[in-house]
Design a protein around this motif. Structure first.
Motif, PDB file in Angstrom:
ATOM      1  N   TYR A  24     -12.016 -10.893 -15.568  1.00 45.41           N
ATOM      2  CA  TYR A  24     -11.235 -10.336 -14.462  1.00 45.41           C
ATOM      3  C   TYR A  24     -12.047  -9.280 -13.736  1.00 45.41           C
ATOM      4  CZ  TYR A  24      -7.497  -7.874 -12.071  1.00 45.41           C
ATOM      5  OH  TYR A  24      -6.718  -7.291 -11.128  1.00 45.41           O
ATOM      6  N   PRO A  27      -9.454  -4.862  -9.564  1.00 49.28           N
ATOM      7  CA  PRO A  27      -9.150  -4.723  -8.140  1.00 49.28           C
ATOM      8  C   PRO A  27     -10.324  -4.111  -7.414  1.00 49.28           C
ATOM      9  CG  PRO A  27      -7.984  -3.073  -9.413  1.00 49.28           C
ATOM     10  CD  PRO A  27      -8.676  -3.958 -10.405  1.00 49.28           C
ATOM     11  N   ASP A  28     -10.745  -4.763  -6.371  1.00 53.66           N
ATOM     12  CA  ASP A  28     -11.972  -4.327  -5.709  1.00 53.66           C
ATOM     13  C   ASP A  28     -11.703  -4.258  -4.216  1.00 53.66           C
ATOM     14  OD1 ASP A  28     -14.362  -4.009  -4.521  1.00 53.66           O
ATOM     15  OD2 ASP A  28     -15.423  -5.482  -5.773  1.00 53.66           O
ATOM     16  N   THR A  29     -11.540  -3.028  -3.729  1.00 55.40           N
ATOM     17  CA  THR A  29     -11.200  -2.837  -2.329  1.00 55.40           C
ATOM     18  C   THR A  29     -12.267  -3.425  -1.424  1.00 55.40           C
ATOM     19  OG1 THR A  29     -10.303  -0.749  -3.043  1.00 55.40           O
ATOM     20  CG2 THR A  29     -10.483  -1.115  -0.686  1.00 55.40           C
ATOM     21  N   ALA A  32     -12.161  -7.095  -1.211  1.00 54.79           N
ATOM     22  CA  ALA A  32     -11.005  -7.544  -0.437  1.00 54.79           C
ATOM     23  C   ALA A  32     -11.284  -7.394   1.054  1.00 54.79           C
ATOM     24  CB  ALA A  32      -9.773  -6.744  -0.827  1.00 54.79           C
ATOM     25  N   MET A  33     -11.873  -6.241   1.405  1.00 54.30           N
ATOM     26  CA  MET A  33     -12.176  -6.020   2.819  1.00 54.30           C
ATOM     27  C   MET A  33     -13.186  -7.042   3.324  1.00 54.30           C
ATOM     28  SD  MET A  33     -10.480  -3.321   3.828  1.00 54.30           S
ATOM     29  CE  MET A  33     -11.215  -2.182   4.943  1.00 54.30           C
ATOM     30  N   ASN A 171     -10.835   4.588  13.387  1.00 52.57           N
ATOM     31  CA  ASN A 171      -9.993   4.791  12.220  1.00 52.57           C
ATOM     32  C   ASN A 171     -10.838   5.118  10.996  1.00 52.57           C
ATOM     33  OD1 ASN A 171      -7.723   4.863  10.689  1.00 52.57           O
ATOM     34  ND2 ASN A 171      -7.591   2.650  10.402  1.00 52.57           N
ATOM     35  N   ARG A 175     -10.949   8.747   8.983  1.00 49.15           N
ATOM     36  CA  ARG A 175     -10.648   8.852   7.564  1.00 49.15           C
ATOM     37  C   ARG A 175     -11.749   9.603   6.812  1.00 49.15           C
ATOM     38  NH1 ARG A 175      -6.443   6.045   5.613  1.00 49.15           N
ATOM     39  NH2 ARG A 175      -5.797   4.620   7.247  1.00 49.15           N
TER      40      ARG A 175
ATOM     41  N   MET B   1      -6.202   1.040   6.844  1.00 44.86           N
ATOM     42  CA  MET B   1      -6.609  -0.169   6.116  1.00 44.86           C
ATOM     43  C   MET B   1      -7.219   0.175   4.763  1.00 44.86           C
ATOM     44  SD  MET B   1      -6.882  -3.116   8.284  1.00 44.86           S
ATOM     45  CE  MET B   1      -8.480  -3.620   8.926  1.00 44.86           C
ATOM     46  N   GLN B   2      -7.325   1.483   4.511  1.00 48.64           N
ATOM     47  CA  GLN B   2      -7.976   1.867   3.264  1.00 48.64           C
ATOM     48  C   GLN B   2      -7.027   1.829   2.081  1.00 48.64           C
ATOM     49  OE1 GLN B   2     -11.085   1.530   3.435  1.00 48.64           O
ATOM     50  NE2 GLN B   2     -11.805   3.540   2.895  1.00 48.64           N
ATOM     51  N   VAL B   4      -5.451   0.308  -0.118  1.00 47.98           N
ATOM     52  CA  VAL B   4      -5.295  -0.988  -0.740  1.00 47.98           C
ATOM     53  C   VAL B   4      -4.469  -0.832  -2.009  1.00 47.98           C
ATOM     54  CG1 VAL B   4      -6.507  -2.866  -1.821  1.00 47.98           C
ATOM     55  CG2 VAL B   4      -7.423  -1.791   0.208  1.00 47.98           C
ATOM     56  N   ILE B   6      -3.953  -2.525  -4.706  1.00 42.94           N
ATOM     57  CA  ILE B   6      -4.166  -3.336  -5.899  1.00 42.94           C
ATOM     58  C   ILE B   6      -4.629  -2.452  -7.036  1.00 42.94           C
ATOM     59  CG2 ILE B   6      -4.527  -5.575  -4.842  1.00 42.94           C
ATOM     60  CD1 ILE B   6      -7.467  -4.987  -4.738  1.00 42.94           C
ATOM     61  N   ASP B   8      -4.782  -0.558 -10.324  1.00 41.45           N
ATOM     62  CA  ASP B   8      -4.251  -0.999 -11.596  1.00 41.45           C
ATOM     63  C   ASP B   8      -3.254  -0.003 -12.157  1.00 41.45           C
ATOM     64  OD1 ASP B   8      -3.960  -2.932 -13.382  1.00 41.45           O
ATOM     65  OD2 ASP B   8      -5.994  -2.851 -14.207  1.00 41.45           O
ATOM     66  N   VAL B 111      -2.518  -7.123  -0.610  1.00 38.40           N
ATOM     67  CA  VAL B 111      -3.691  -6.259  -0.621  1.00 38.40           C
ATOM     68  C   VAL B 111      -3.619  -5.220   0.496  1.00 38.40           C
ATOM     69  CG1 VAL B 111      -6.186  -6.240  -0.425  1.00 38.40           C
ATOM     70  CG2 VAL B 111      -5.069  -8.043  -1.675  1.00 38.40           C
ATOM     71  N   PHE B 112      -3.056  -5.611   1.634  1.00 36.55           N
ATOM     72  CA  PHE B 112      -2.971  -4.669   2.757  1.00 36.55           C
ATOM     73  C   PHE B 112      -1.504  -4.484   3.149  1.00 36.55           C
ATOM     74  CE2 PHE B 112      -6.911  -7.148   3.226  1.00 36.55           C
ATOM     75  CZ  PHE B 112      -7.835  -6.146   2.981  1.00 36.55           C
ATOM     76  N   MET B 115      -0.571  -3.557   6.846  1.00 34.77           N
ATOM     77  CA  MET B 115      -0.731  -4.669   7.769  1.00 34.77           C
ATOM     78  C   MET B 115       0.403  -5.669   7.571  1.00 34.77           C
ATOM     79  SD  MET B 115      -4.355  -6.362   8.521  1.00 34.77           S
ATOM     80  CE  MET B 115      -4.428  -7.718   7.393  1.00 34.77           C
ATOM     81  N   ALA B 192      -6.652 -10.627  -5.563  1.00 36.00           N
ATOM     82  CA  ALA B 192      -5.773  -9.765  -6.364  1.00 36.00           C
ATOM     83  C   ALA B 192      -5.098 -10.516  -7.496  1.00 36.00           C
ATOM     84  CB  ALA B 192      -4.733  -9.114  -5.450  1.00 36.00           C
TER      85      ALA B 192
END
Lengths: 226, 586, 450
Positions: A24, A27-29, A32-33, A171, A175, B1-2, B4, B6, B8, B111-112, B115, B192
């Motif tokens: 597994y 979760p990997d941002t 995903a992006m 954006n 941030r 958009m940051q 996220v 998911i 854990d 995930v988003f 959005m 995810a």
């Protein structure tokens, strides 16, 4: 092919799959992006592809006149377009430098790169708008001829995508400034950079297409079977 | 958009407290799904009423003064557009996609999430713009749901001014909404999934929704392109789709455009759209069948390949909608062949559903009844598709009621059967209560038998040659008087089916308060959404720890197991290891 | 178990319905019998699959219904079975596809020596053009379309002068000769469909599409537009009459050529004034109409409309029905005009009369009427000014009692039922959408405000 092997998996057999349970990725941002961006690029690509296909199909109707080829046509001399292209290329280059800056941890290079990218992008948009004005003054209105219609339409759609990119980029920058953590900029900035390069590529294709002489367009259309 | 979601660790997800953050400004996929669902059902009911009005005119012509030819075409157009886009696409993907994806793959949310929320609000906006067209001068467009130019934007068609502009705008907004949602669905499925949830362990529901979403993401741009170009033709006078023409005696300034080009674009979107609706339905019905037949879905791998194969092929068949459109007739050879090829994987799906029932242990619950009803209606609709897809056979049948009957059977009734199956199947999970079984069965019988009474005879109107989109038939030399009685009986069936949907609505709302508490996993299902710590699942879905997946979603009636189902998150027991080795040596 | 019974019954009902249904394809009248064969092939194959799949499903549901003492069989897949099913399905599909493609090859390829006829579609009428003596259709362009040139004939092309122009919706074709129909639209998409011929094709503005066939049965068949073309789509009807060769030749010889049409002189109002004296007795000196005499206002009507109605009265197309009391009075009057020139002259005179505004005689709600008028306005114009291109007369300024009677006549088929009354047919279909007297009054009240 990895995906083909995956699709041949027999999921009801446990041992083969048991191995993957351990893998597994978590979760990997960023991942995903990256997937998100790939899909966005695919969608934008399809969008422009379809526009271009309709352009080629439309070009085979008798009333179609390309915007280049004859002396009185606006893009027989595409120098203005080359200038605009240079602006967008500068933007691409600048954002690439900015990305290099974050990787090397040089904050000032990053800031300079991003600022320059935003500056050149806006300049490109202004220049494109000025080009529209120029065409109008020459009498090439949007409803005037199909090629002109396509020119306005395609540049507008391309411009809107750049504006969308600027919104996302601002954006991201906001941030980073807010979190005060320049390191977190690398991943999103890499995605923005890819997007900018992609739009530069799209622009080059549009440029080539819109300034093509009739023979080139006809040859392309024939290749597509129109 | 940051942001996220998911992560854990569940502490990152604060349960929203106020009404606004919980139900309105919510980023929880389950709430968004319900919002999507309720909005879609609401517009769907409007479209249902419109179809009732159309049927009144067709069944009893020369009776109702308030249905004139303009109004009739407007009803036809809005009914079609709402049903295909704003109900089916939105409910299957925005509703069920949103609800089921994170739960079935073991994620805490999309995930988003932000959005995702935007996606719903854009969808709502598109619905509002669409409905606004009922209140503008000239009313909504009456160009047919295909919106073919030139007539869509010329006088002589109802709503050619405001109506069509609002329709195109609404579609563009919908596409933006769908794209934001769709990006979420694919990213969530790809990125995810929880521990051990390999692609081939995913339930077919997820495969269906995932493939449909990819199709949608790549096909909707075609609709957007055509909408933008038609909008420019309408408002700025460009000639993308508009040739030189004389409209109602007036020479217009258009020249040289190609109406057939629009049709190519439209159907390049339109045919995948059929599968955008059908594939999620295929997926969901597979899971309903497996659960209630207590048997693994037969030929899981073949089912996955068929979904992917159908999805891929669906981009190469679009011109079968255009055999008589005036395009080069030589294209007919290619598109008839691809179209009939797509029948093969589709047929395999039907066989595998039935082979899932075969040697099963079938509980005839309400969701199962609807699933069986689906197999029947889909078989019927799929087989009539072989008439229309085969270019020669299409010639006499094209543009007649045969087409209407076919696509309502395959794309109207069948997905709606699955939607009802899915709603009854997942209702206990969504609300924590059981629906009323008796009312559910009554609803099934009215819907199943009623729709067949509508559409079986309608095919024969098509064989007769009765054209579609006719306000009234008047008299012809080839349609016997008796066809009118057939039309009247169709209308009566349609009204009964329409009214019987009230039973469903009553059941849904009544059971919210008065239904028996459902408890955990009332159907004894294996897939992950039934294994949440809370019913209905709370924000974040999984409590403290994400579930771990050890097996596929179809371990029903495994020989040697204690129960007739083993949930996906149950570790492999010793006897299964031995069984596998045995299998492996075979 | 009800579901098992239901499935079996539905299969049986479907088969019984199919065999007993009187609703089936209308007898064929062209060479395309092969199309019917492909339908039969498809029907047998799909019918077999439908019955087999559903009966097997019903049996499986019955046989494997829930039994607490039993467990379902565990079988993830069965490669052999799946392969077999795939192969059989593929064979079945190929069996349907192959004949389809073979027939399509015939459809695409027009036989050499086929006659050419042009079918012109416009909202919401059909007209036709034959190539004339030289066998060549003259050039056309939508730029040239106008009142004097409805076909858009190019003035520069000599090949067009002998083209035979059929402005009626009735097309004649000779039997047993292959014909290539060239399809052209002046405005939006239409579709030329004759159910007895089996083939159909869209008319696309900007393109010329085609369809070919050989008529094999004499008779009169409906032409329907089968591509949505606007509000009056369902009224866009025509006829094709398949004749023996001599009958066809006779018919064709009666149709005017483009040169004939151009040669028609304009009417002479001075000559027309004399003939009008008779008309004035009922219709009034200024053509203002007279309710007491049941004579409508003429001054508001366009000359082409009056011309057509006079022709209709003369030829028994209008005013021949028993129920049309006042039409029957008009018919002998129209007969007093000896020929086309006399008619042209009197209409030319009427065109010089100044219309005056009529008085309202009906009570209605103009606001409701405005909603009903939306549909009418598509042809008659937003201001009810009429439209030559659609052959829709002016309604504004006409007496409401007259319009009411005509609407009623159309609705009951007293007017417009005659085969020769192309536009009357459309009004019959249209007038039926208003059934209620109050709705008609509302509509006319609105027209009185225009």
């Amino acid at each position: 092919m990895n995906i083909l092997r995956t699709l041949r998996d027999k999921p009801w057999l446990h041992p083969t799959a048991a191995a993957t349970a351990a893998q597994y990725p978590g979760p990997d941002t960023t991942a995903a992006m990256r997937i998100l961006l790939r899909f966005i690029l695919a969608i934008v690509g399809v969008l422009f592809f379809l526009f271009i296909i309709t352009f080629l199909a439309r070009s085979q109707y008798p009333d179609f006149e390309a915007l280049a080829g004859q002396p009185w046509q606006p893009f027989t001399d595409p120098s203005r377009l080359w200038f605009n292209t240079a602006l967008l290329a500068c933007a691409s280059l600048a954002i690439q430098c900015g990305l290099g800056g974050t990787r090397a941890g040089k904050l000032n290079v990053t800031v300079a790169g991003i600022s320059a990218a935003v500056f050149f992008t806006i300049l490109f948009l202004v220049a494109q708008f000025d080009l529209w004005m120029h065409l109008q003054s020459m009498g090439f209105y949007i409803a005037g001829s199909p090629a002109a219609s396509y020119f306005y339409l395609l540049t507008a759609i391309h411009g809107l995508h750049l504006i969308g990119g600027l919104v996302v980029l601002s954006n991201v920058v906001f941030r980073v400034w807010y979190d005060n953590n320049p390191q977190s900029l690398t991943a999103p900035l890499r995605l923005c950079t890819t997007y900018w390069h992609f739009l530069l590529g799209v622009w080059l294709v549009l440029f080539a297409l819109l300034t093509s002489r009739p023979e080139t367009i006809n040859a392309l259309a024939a290749m597509c079977g129109f | 958009m940051q942001n996220v979601a998911i992560a854990d660790q569940p502490d990152h997800l604060h349960d929203p407290q106020t009404f606004i953050t919980k139900y309105v400004y919510s980023q929880d996929h389950k709430v968004i799904a319900i919002q999507y669902g309720l909005t879609a059902v609401f517009v769907g009911l409007i479209a249902l009423v419109l179809s009732g009005l159309m049927r009144l005119q067709l069944g009893f012509p020369d009776t109702f003064d308030f249905i004139d030819p303009s109004a009739y075409l407007q009803f036809v157009t809005m009914h079609g557009m709402i049903m295909v886009i704003y109900l089916l696409t939105a409910l299957l993907l925005g509703g069920f996609g949103n609800y089921l994806i994170p739960l079935m793959v073991g994620a805490r949310d999309m995930v988003f999430p932000f959005m995702n929320m935007l996606s719903y609000w854009f969808y709502l906006l598109s619905v509002i713009v669409l409905l606004a067209s009922f209140f503008v001068p000239g009313g909504p467009t009456g160009a047919g749901w295909t919106l073919y130019p030139p007539q869509a934007i010329l006088g002589g068609t109802p709503g050619y001014d405001w109506g069509i502009i609002l329709m195109l705008a609404s579609l563009a907004i919908f596409i933006v909404a769908f794209t934001m949602g769709g990006l979420n669905y694919v990213t969530t499925v790809l990125q995810a999934r929880t521990h051990g949830m390999t692609l081939m362990r995913m339930p077919l529901t997820i495969w269906g929704i995932f493939t449909a979403t990819v199709l949608g993401l790549l096909a909707f741009p075609a609709l957007l392109v055509s909408a933008i170009m038609m909008m420019l033709d309408k408002t700025l006078g460009t000639s993308f789709f508009m040739p030189a023409l004389v409209s109602l005696g007036e020479n217009l300034d258009y020249s040289g455009g190609s109406p057939v080009l629009f049709q190519h674009l439209f159907w390049f979107f339109g045919h995948p759209e059929v599968y955008i609706v059908a594939l999620p339905a295929f997926g969901m019905v597979s899971d309903v069948l497996a659960t209630h037949a207590r048997k693994n879905i037969f030929g899981y791998r073949m089912m996955v390949w068929a979904i992917v194969g159908i999805g891929g092929l669906s981009f190469f068949v679009w011109a079968h909608h255009m055999y008589v459109s005036g395009m080069d007739p030589k294209f007919g050879f290619f598109f008839a062949t691809t179209t009939l090829i797509i029948a093969v994987p589709t047929a395999i799906k039907v066989y595998n559903w039935i082979l899932t029932l075969y040697r099963g242990n079938i509980h005839l619950t309400v969701p199962m009844l609807f699933a069986i009803g689906f197999i029947f209606t889909f078989t019927h609709g799929g087989l009539t598709g072989l008439f229309l897809g085969n270019v020669t056979v299409d010639l006499p049948l094209s543009d007649t009621y045969f087409v209407v009957a076919h696509f309502h059977m395959v794309m109207g009734v069948s997905p709606i059967m699955v939607l009802f199956a899915a709603i009854y199947h997942w209702y206990p999970l969504m609300t924590g209560r059981m629906f009323n079984e008796r009312l559910g069965k009554i609803h099934f019988w009215f819907t199943f038998l009623g729709t067949y009474a509508i559409y079986l005879p309608m095919h024969y109107l098509g064989f007769l040659g009765v054209p579609r989109r006719y306000f009234a038939m008047g008299s012809t030399d080839f349609i016997p008087e008796s066809a009118q009685s057939l039309n009247a009986s169709i209308t009566i069936s349609a009204l009964i089916v329409g009214l019987s949907q009230l039973i469903f609505l009553y059941n849904v709302f009544w059971s919210l308060r008065h239904g028996k508490p459902a408890g955990h996993n009332p159907w004894g299902a294996t897939s992950l959404e039934w294994q949440t710590p809370d019913v209905p699942p709370r924000h974040g879905n999984w409590g403290h720890d994400l579930p771990k997946v050890y097996r596929w979603a179809y371990d029903y009636s495994v020989p040697g197991a204690k129960d007739d189902f083993i949930p996906q998150n149950h570790p492999i027991s010793a006897f299964e290891q031995t069984a596998d080795q045995h299998e492996g040596h075979k | 178990m009800k579901i098992v019974v239901a499935l079996v019954l539905l299969v049986i009902i479907s088969l019984v319905f199919h065999w007993l249904s009187p609703w089936w394809m209308t007898p064929i009248a062209s060479n395309w019998g092969t199309i019917d064969t492909t339908i039969d092939v498809t029907l047998w194959i799909t019918g077999f699959v439908f019955v087999a799949v559903n009966l097997f499903m019903a049996w499986a549901i019955f046989r494997y219904r829930h039994d607490p003492s039993r467990r379902a069989h565990y079988e993830p897949e069965n490669k052999k079975l799946e392969t077999w099913l795939t192969v059989i399905t593929t064979v079945g599909v190929a069996a349907m596809l192959a004949p389809g493609l073979i027939v399509w090859a015939d459809f695409v390829e027009v036989p050499e020596g086929a006659d050419e006829v042009e079918v012109v579609g416009t909202q919401w009428q059909w007209s036709y053009r034959f190539p004339g003596a030289d066998g060549v259709l003259g050039e056309v362009d939508s730029r040239f379309v106008g009142e004097d040139n409805p076909f858009g004939m190019s003035p520069g092309d000599p090949a067009g002068t002998d083209d035979v122009l059929v402005s009626s919706n009735e097309l004649h074709l000779p039997i047993d000769r292959p014909v290539k129909l060239l399809l052209r639209s002046k405005d939006v998409l239409h579709n030329f469909a004759v159910p007895q011929f089996r083939v159909k094709m869209d008319l696309v503005p900007g393109l010329v599409t085609y369809v070919w066939l050989t008529p094999t049965v004499t008779g009169k068949f409906d032409i329907l537009c089968m591509e949505l073309c606007g509000i009056a789509h369902y009224t866009m009807r025509g006829y094709v009459v398949v004749d023996q060769q001599p009958d066809f030749d006779r018919w064709l010889a009666q149709q005017p050529t483009w040169a004939d049409m151009q040669a028609i002189p304009a009417g002479d109002p001075v000559a027309g004034r004399a003939s009008y004296a008779t008309c004035a007795a009922c219709h009034g000196q200024q053509g203002e109409g007279n309710m007491a005499m049941n004579a409508p206002a003429l001054a508001v009507l366009p000359d082409w409309y009056i011309t057509r109605q006079l022709e209709h009265f003369k030829h028994g197309i209008r005013g021949a029905s028993e129920a049309d009391e006042f039409g029957r009075q008009m018919a002998p009057m129209a007969n007093m005009l000896s020929d086309a020139t006399a008619i042209r002259n009197v209409t030319a005179f009427i065109a010089t009369l100044e219309p005056n505004s009529p008085t309202a005689t009906l009570d209605g709600d103009p606001q409701k009427g405005a909603a009903y008028y939306t549909t009418c306005g598509a042809c008659h114009g937003a201001q009810a000014q009429g439209n030559y291109a659609l052959q829709a007369p002016r309604l504004a300024g006409q007496d409401d009692w007259y319009l009411k009677r005509q609407l009623e006549n159309f609705r009951l088929g007293v007017r417009g039922a005659h085969d020769g009354d192309t536009y009357g047919h459309q009004m019959v279909l249209m007038a039926r959408s208003l059934q209620n007297e109050q709705s008609v009054n509302d509509l006319l009240a609105y027209l009185n405000t225009l």
